[in-house]
Design an enzyme around this catalytic site. Structure first.
Site, PDB file in Angstrom:
ATOM      1  N   ILE A  26      24.144 123.611 110.750  1.00 24.41           N
ATOM      2  CA  ILE A  26      24.962 123.301 111.920  1.00 24.41           C
ATOM      3  C   ILE A  26      25.649 124.574 112.400  1.00 24.41           C
ATOM      4  CG2 ILE A  26      26.818 121.870 112.847  1.00 24.41           C
ATOM      5  CD1 ILE A  26      26.411 119.966 110.502  1.00 24.41           C
ATOM      6  N   THR A  27      25.519 124.879 113.684  1.00 21.75           N
ATOM      7  CA  THR A  27      26.216 126.041 114.239  1.00 21.75           C
ATOM      8  C   THR A  27      27.579 125.612 114.778  1.00 21.75           C
ATOM      9  OG1 THR A  27      25.319 125.785 116.491  1.00 21.75           O
ATOM     10  CG2 THR A  27      23.997 127.053 114.912  1.00 21.75           C
ATOM     11  N   GLY A  28      28.525 126.551 114.752  1.00 21.88           N
ATOM     12  CA  GLY A  28      29.847 126.291 115.314  1.00 21.88           C
ATOM     13  C   GLY A  28      30.660 125.305 114.512  1.00 21.88           C
ATOM     14  N   SER A  31      35.624 124.311 113.595  1.00 17.49           N
ATOM     15  CA  SER A  31      36.541 123.262 114.044  1.00 17.49           C
ATOM     16  C   SER A  31      35.742 122.242 114.841  1.00 17.49           C
ATOM     17  CB  SER A  31      37.663 123.848 114.925  1.00 17.49           C
ATOM     18  OG  SER A  31      37.122 124.413 116.116  1.00 17.49           O
ATOM     19  N   GLY A  32      36.437 121.252 115.369  1.00 17.72           N
ATOM     20  CA  GLY A  32      35.859 120.348 116.346  1.00 17.72           C
ATOM     21  C   GLY A  32      34.645 119.566 115.876  1.00 17.72           C
ATOM     22  N   TYR A 183      28.559 127.515 133.287  1.00 14.54           N
ATOM     23  CA  TYR A 183      28.545 126.492 132.241  1.00 14.54           C
ATOM     24  C   TYR A 183      27.482 125.443 132.537  1.00 14.54           C
ATOM     25  CZ  TYR A 183      30.202 122.842 129.054  1.00 14.54           C
ATOM     26  OH  TYR A 183      30.285 121.897 128.069  1.00 14.54           O
TER      27      TYR A 183
END
Length: 314
Positions: A26-28, A31-32, A183
């Protein structure tokens, strides 16, 4: 097709599943949604590799997970998606550490940041959200192919409705920069990428894109009050109910990507865009998708352009 809804939590969608022996990357994960996905999957027995740009923050996130899941089988790894050399380094390390990847969750991202360029000169949002994950996935394909029924889950957003990709000027070299347009382009690129990955390798893996919903996380740290208000106005204008933007909890926000990574009923929906733990339908509103996605010609052209930009081919 699903018994789950926008209120369902990630814990609920994996209730009763035994993920022991499965390897998730899993990237990132500092947090979150990334951290919550890692926690929930580890709690069901999965081996989870947490990939993030900041090693210290990643270690802190891992400790938070271990505090609630003491026997969590998790590891932390440094990966900067805005630097292709970092992507190459991690991919080489992964080849030594893992014998396969059952699920790659392309979760990390940046949102509405001021204009900037990645280490390799790409516009920051397109370069990080799309090209970084494109390069990572391509480099990890040998490990993904070693798994039985592997999956690649790529986080997109309802923000894809803002703009299709611009194949002639992907890095805003000739176009005036707008953080929302950038974005939107990057999130549309995520959908196109997931669909083209399914088209090219659908006999070997399941590839899905996900709109998690609106969740107040650190992803929105670059947004000004004016930008947030503009987002709310756009959501209200496109909402059939007139209610506009409705935030989810973090637990519900992570549900769709965890469902995409584990639900057996998705096997017949390769390449699809998901929202609220269901296959999304066309239309306006928070979970409807824009008519510029599911375009095979654009998907193939973006893949070819991405191969050229990151100097990788499959």
């Amino acid at each position: 097709m699903s018994s789950f809804s926008r209120e369902s939590t990630a814990e609920e969608v994996v209730d009763g599943l035994d993920l022991s022996g499965q390897v998730f990357l899993i990237t990132g994960t500092t947090s979150g949604l990334g951290e919550e996905s890692a926690r929930v999957l580890a709690n069901r027995g999965a081996q989870v590799a947490m990939l993030a740009r900041d090693p210290q923050k990643n270690l802190e996130a891992a400790e938070r997970i271990r505090s609630s899941v003491p026997d969590a089988d998790i590891s932390t790894h440094q990966l900067d998606l805005s630097d292709l050399a970092s992507v190459a380094r991690f991919s080489a390390e992964a080849a030594d550490e893992f014998d396969r990847i059952d699920v790659l969750m392309n979760n990390a991202g940046v949102m509405c940041c001021p204009f900037g360029r990645t280490t390799d000169g790409f516009e920051m949002q397109f370069g990080t959200n799309h090209l970084g994950h494109f390069a990572l996935t391509v480099r990890l394909l040998p490990l993904i192919r070693q798994a039985d029924k592997p999956r690649v889950v790529t986080l997109s957003s309802g923000g894809h409705r803002i703009s299709d990709v611009d194949l002639d000027d992907p890095n805003f070299e000739h176009t005036s920069y707008d953080p929302w347009v950038a974005y939107g382009r990057s999130k549309t690129a995520n959908v196109h990428f997931a669909a083209e990955l399914a088209r090219r390798f659908g006999d070997q893996m399941l590839s899905l894109s996900v709109h998690p919903g609106a969740i107040p996380t650190k992803l929105g740290r670059h947004m000004t009050t004016e930008m947030i208000e503009g987002m709310r106005e756009r959501a209200k204008a496109s909402s059939s109910s007139g209610q506009g933007l409705q935030y989810k909890t973090l637990e519900s926000g992570a549900a769709t990507q965890v469902w995409a990574a584990t639900a057996p009923e998705l096997a017949e929906n390769n390449g699809k865009y998901l929202a609220d733990c269901n296959v999304a339908e066309p239309g306006t509103g928070e979970i409807g998708y824009a008519p510029h996605i599911y375009n095979p010609a654009t998907e193939a052209a973006l893949w070819k352009l991405s191969e050229h930009l990151v100097d990788l081919s499959v």
